[in-house]
Write an enzyme that holds these catalytic residues in place. Structure first.
Site, PDB file in Angstrom:
ATOM      1  CB  THR A  33      -1.060  -0.072   1.198  1.00 40.03           C
ATOM      2  OG1 THR A  33      -1.342   1.392   1.367  1.00 40.03           O
ATOM      3  CG2 THR A  33      -0.106  -0.404   2.457  1.00 40.03           C
ATOM      4  CD  GLU A  39      -2.314   4.986   4.930  1.00 42.10           C
ATOM      5  OE1 GLU A  39      -1.749   5.183   6.069  1.00 42.10           O
ATOM      6  OE2 GLU A  39      -2.995   6.014   4.331  1.00 42.10           O
ATOM      7  CE1 TYR A  62      -3.982  -1.796   5.963  1.00 42.40           C
ATOM      8  CE2 TYR A  62      -2.803   0.340   5.285  1.00 42.40           C
ATOM      9  CZ  TYR A  62      -3.429  -0.797   4.811  1.00 42.40           C
ATOM     10  OH  TYR A  62      -3.784  -1.214   3.521  1.00 42.40           O
ATOM     11  CE  LYS A  73      -1.982  -4.122   3.928  1.00 41.41           C
ATOM     12  NZ  LYS A  73      -2.290  -5.426   2.913  1.00 41.41           N
TER      13      LYS A  73
END
Ligand code: NAP
Ligand code: G4F
Length: 325
Positions: A126, A128, A151, A155
């Site tokens: 991601t 992110e 999160y 990841k």
């Protein structure tokens, strides 16, 4: 013989779009689902594919279940889409987020390494992971990572363990670094769907306002249906690699609101939108804007649905859904 694909996260947003794509390519599709008292098949129903998928019970946090599934299916391709995918909740449920998003990936990779070593593996990485890091306003495959949520940190572990298994054991493992992508079956808590659902409710007289957090955040929003094609392409290359998948455009939450309210024919949207600190994050990502040159060149992939079309597609679907109730 048909190719076999295992999709984790089959009942989320991306799982059904990917399953539909693979079924169209004549794959036998297996979908991992958790045990629920009342499982929700609304997303696979929406795409008309529920009865075409072989559902198989397991949980990303239960290593034995993952091993048994890989041993039983021996898939040609695994697409790991399962995650606790909501950034906002990851501060409150950081342990389970880490167990699913980081350790779950390790379990899958080990199961493939020992029981199905020729299986190709796709990891749903991601944007992110970049946090607020950028090079002249853009994120590329070379931009340093600086994750800003539990999160994103989980990841990032997954991203690197995937690379490590590729380099250590010669396994075929690819990371898709996907920027935000949406659709009519996007989870209700994400800002785009919250807006299209909220605006449709206001339009139909079912609600008076929408409560939101930071309206100045900018995201590179694309259409999930376009992005699953890139996932498949990544596993069809001679050598596995990591690719950014984005539209190359960035827009603010305000821009999204503008188009959604305009589509509904409602002027002066500011009076319907209330700011609520509950929806602000302890650490925010101010702007995501991905450079997708590598995917365009190597995968011959390009996004088809433009930002305006995406908002309209989601508005249309929510108006239709709420009108028939
Ligand atoms: P989503 O709608 O939240 O779907 C995630 C799926 O994971 C759900 O079906 C969920 O199952 C499943 N899951 C969660 N915990 C699990 C567990 N312990 N065991 C088995 N399954 C579990 O997410 P999405 O938008 O489709 O995204 C797919 C993947 O891409 C995710 O990994 C996400 O982090 C990543 N990603 C998404 C975007 C985006 O903008 N959409 C961008 C970059 C990366 P239940 O239905 O049972 O809850
Ligand atoms: O829609 P969001 O919750 O998506 P976010 O945090 O960007 O994460 C999504 O995209 C990631 C890829 O970049 C995925 F990895 C991840 O799994 C997920 O799919 O929030 C988008 C922006 C944020 O800046 C947030 O602060 O919208 C802002 N926002 C403003 N008001 C809100 C709200 N977000 C949500 N969810 N709810 C609000 O009321």
């Amino acid at each position: 013989m048909k190719k076999k694909a295992l999709i984790t996260g089959i009942l989320g947003q991306d799982g059904p779009y990917l399953a539909k794509l693979l079924l169209g390519k004549d794959y036998e599709v297996y979908g991992l689902i958790r045990r629920y008292a009342n499982p929700n098949f609304s997303n696979t129903d929406y795409l008309g594919i529920t009865d075409k998928i072989n559902f198989i019970s397991g949980d990303m946090t239960d290593e034995a279940s993952i091993i048994n599934i890989i041993k039983a299916i021996h898939p040609d391709e695994v697409y790991n889409l399962a995650a606790q995918s909501f950034v906002g909740v990851s501060w409150d449920q950081s342990k389970v987020t880490t167990e699913i998003n980081a350790l779950g990936v390790l379990y899958l990779l080990n199961a493939i390494k020992y029981f199905s070593p020729t299986t190709k593996f796709y990891q749903a990485s991601t944007s992110e992971m970049f946090g607020n890091s950028h090079i002249e306003g853009l994120q590329t495959e070379e931009t340093p990572f600086y994750p800003r949520s539990p999160y994103a940190i989980a990841k990032l572990y997954a991203y690197w363990i995937v690379i490590n298994f590729k380099e250590s054991y010669g396994m075929y493992c690819a990371n898709g670094i996907l920027f935000n992508h949406e659709s009519p079956i996007r989870g209700m808590e994400f800002v785009t769907r919250k807006i299209t659902d909220g605006v449709a409710r206001i339009k139909l007289g079912l609600s008076k306002e929408i409560y939101l957090g930071n309206l100045d955040s900018k995201r590179d929003w694309g259409f999930a249906g376009d992005y699953v094609e890139a996932m498949w392409l990544m596993l069809q290359q001679e050598k596995p690699d990591n690719y950014i998948i984005s539209t190359g455009e960035t827009h603010s939450v305000r821009d999204f609101l503008d188009i959604a309210f305009k589509y509904a024919g409602i002027d002066n949207w500011e009076k319907y939108v209330k700011l609520d600190p509950r929806f602000r994050r302890p650490a925010e990502l101010f702007s995501l804007h991905g450079k997708n040159d590598k995917a365009r060149e190597v995968l011959a992939w390009e996004p088809k649905v433009k930002f305006n079309e995406l908002v309209k597609m989601m508005m249309e679907a929510d108006l239709k859904r709420l009108s028939v109730k």
